[in-house]
Write an enzyme that holds these catalytic residues in place. Sequence first.
Site, PDB file in Angstrom:
ATOM      1  N   GLU A 293      -7.107  12.043  -0.945  1.00 54.59           N
ATOM      2  CA  GLU A 293      -5.971  12.583  -1.703  1.00 54.59           C
ATOM      3  C   GLU A 293      -5.364  13.722  -0.893  1.00 54.59           C
ATOM      4  O   GLU A 293      -6.013  14.288  -0.008  1.00 54.59           O
ATOM      5  CB  GLU A 293      -6.447  13.051  -3.081  1.00 54.59           C
ATOM      6  CG  GLU A 293      -5.455  13.784  -3.962  1.00 54.59           C
ATOM      7  CD  GLU A 293      -4.213  12.988  -4.341  1.00 54.59           C
ATOM      8  OE1 GLU A 293      -3.341  12.906  -3.466  1.00 54.59           O
ATOM      9  OE2 GLU A 293      -4.101  12.509  -5.483  1.00 54.59           O
ATOM     10  N   TYR A 464      -0.830  13.601  -6.293  1.00 51.32           N
ATOM     11  CA  TYR A 464      -0.780  12.331  -7.040  1.00 51.32           C
ATOM     12  C   TYR A 464      -0.821  11.125  -6.106  1.00 51.32           C
ATOM     13  O   TYR A 464      -0.154  10.124  -6.353  1.00 51.32           O
ATOM     14  CB  TYR A 464       0.477  12.252  -7.935  1.00 51.32           C
ATOM     15  CG  TYR A 464       0.792  13.531  -8.672  1.00 51.32           C
ATOM     16  CD1 TYR A 464      -0.011  13.960  -9.731  1.00 51.32           C
ATOM     17  CD2 TYR A 464       1.883  14.324  -8.324  1.00 51.32           C
ATOM     18  CE1 TYR A 464       0.270  15.133 -10.417  1.00 51.32           C
ATOM     19  CE2 TYR A 464       2.156  15.500  -8.997  1.00 51.32           C
ATOM     20  CZ  TYR A 464       1.343  15.903 -10.053  1.00 51.32           C
ATOM     21  OH  TYR A 464       1.615  17.068 -10.724  1.00 51.32           O
ATOM     22  N   HIS A 465      -1.656  11.189  -5.058  1.00 54.09           N
ATOM     23  CA  HIS A 465      -1.689  10.130  -4.053  1.00 54.09           C
ATOM     24  C   HIS A 465      -3.098   9.610  -3.778  1.00 54.09           C
ATOM     25  O   HIS A 465      -3.505   9.514  -2.619  1.00 54.09           O
ATOM     26  CB  HIS A 465      -1.097  10.646  -2.735  1.00 54.09           C
ATOM     27  CG  HIS A 465       0.324  11.080  -2.817  1.00 54.09           C
ATOM     28  ND1 HIS A 465       0.899  11.980  -1.936  1.00 54.09           N
ATOM     29  CD2 HIS A 465       1.323  10.739  -3.685  1.00 54.09           C
ATOM     30  CE1 HIS A 465       2.162  12.175  -2.251  1.00 54.09           C
ATOM     31  NE2 HIS A 465       2.439  11.434  -3.317  1.00 54.09           N
ATOM     32  N   PRO A 466      -3.893   9.233  -4.762  1.00 52.18           N
ATOM     33  CA  PRO A 466      -5.239   8.742  -4.465  1.00 52.18           C
ATOM     34  C   PRO A 466      -5.199   7.424  -3.698  1.00 52.18           C
ATOM     35  O   PRO A 466      -4.326   6.585  -3.929  1.00 52.18           O
ATOM     36  CB  PRO A 466      -5.871   8.570  -5.852  1.00 52.18           C
ATOM     37  CG  PRO A 466      -4.704   8.330  -6.760  1.00 52.18           C
ATOM     38  CD  PRO A 466      -3.589   9.185  -6.205  1.00 52.18           C
TER      39      PRO A 466
END
Length: 543
Positions: A293, A464-466
């Site tokens: 992330e 918000y980028h897993p």
Amino acid sequence: MSHEADYIVIGAGSAGCAVAARLSERKTARVLLLEAGGGNRRLEVKVPAAFSQQFHGKLDWDYWTDPEPHLNGRRLFSPRGKMVGGSSEMNAMIYLRGNRLDYDSWSENGATGWSYADVLPIFKRFESNDEFGGTYHGTTGALKVTRIPDPDPVSLALVEAAAALGIERNNDFNGETQDGTGRVQVTQHRGMRFGSAEAYLAPIARRRNLEVRSDTLVTRIIVERGRAVAVETSDRNGNTERINARAEIIVSGGAFNTPALLQHSGIGPADFLRSVGVKPVVDLPAVGENLMEHPLVYTTYELTGGHIGIADATKPKYLLEWLLRRRGKLTSNVAETAAHVRTDAAMPAPNFQCLFAPGYFYDHGQMAWDVPAATIAMSYIAPRSRGTVRIRSNDPTRKPRVAYNMLSTRAEMDEMIDAVDLARDIAATGPARAVLGTEITPGRDVRTRDEVEAWIRTSVQHTYHPACTARIGTPDDGVVDPQLRVHGVEGLRVADTSVMPTIIRGNTNAPAIMIGERCADFLGTTVATSASGATAAGSGAAR
């Protein structure tokens, strides 16, 4: 409703919508798209500036991490879109692909066919860019890409501030180079959000061979004699059903839900699965490992010089302007402008994305400030730390445990401190001083590197980028092969950000759609009644 289909796609998010729509272009193929959430026809979805109002509501999976060991034991809120369109209907709409180096490193490390030269044509194919074309952009694709119509003067002033500091201007972060500062492009159309559902599903709503079934949770993938043959589902009333797949099953649940579903289906680390009451089907150690992330810190400032930013965007007159003209403050994606920078000139690519917002955005927009403010958020786009996603029990309705293990290395923290220094330098330049006043966070009392480090550990969030929890790799270090086939299981693929070998230097929505498009291409090389297989015999057999 059908009880079988040729292709079953699990998850109607950024990638899943693309996969299902492309597969349904084959008129003889019956495609079933299953989504756990409901529809997306709500004002807080369609109004760009309102995206954070979706958090913690019925449209949000509302994930929280386990206590983070390097962040003073804090649990981090991690929203994910629970609706048709997935997180493409909840994000800040930034259209950014990442860096050329990201994809070339994937290819060089075993992800054959995923170099920048391989994926650029896919990006161009699905892009409908109203500003750029040529070498790097498409103009006739499914996804609308544009700029917000009314950028705030504060956002533009912060670009001028970055430029005054020596950061080169860049009008196209997806062009020849990513470095530099300028306005971002967004997935909007006529002042409204334009997510994956609008791009791929809305135009084909009457296509007979595609069924989209919402409010349907897939609880298990059924594997028989080494092949994925069906899924088990549960609807909102608790009714269960088995749906058979004649050809293949594609999992597009995202970096949290995809590894959780695989584990509930017996695909994952065998010893761990037994410990939570799941019978192993395929021993695949990397399922749920390697979670990555982008850490994010917010430096915030009160506005000065009469500037308001978007602090008053909730006034009725702006809603009326949006309803009548699709213009004004409510078209803002909040992070209106940006810069991509290297905190060390010797780095091969940017390691930070500076996001400039004409509003106070702190703690996922859940906190307010009593006067108008602006935010310079520093997103660490070249992290090293890896975390995990693991189911808690054999109950598929329970959300899995998520642990980012964020900022676990000294080098990461040193770069984060450098990034806060850079944000402050931008805020101190002439163009910024014309719009920014008192520093709110970190605050005047946070000055030394030790003090900044302590503040980071108490305040850092994420972007918000897993990604990377079902990564492309070998059966020992990955979950899928370069054609996205799950090792050890025929007829099963994964298409979402979980397949990324490493996280890209940028926002993940556009790459997720690209992955969905590529998966559909790969499926085009298979026969409708038979998959091409995954791994050598025994490579993924359960122990």
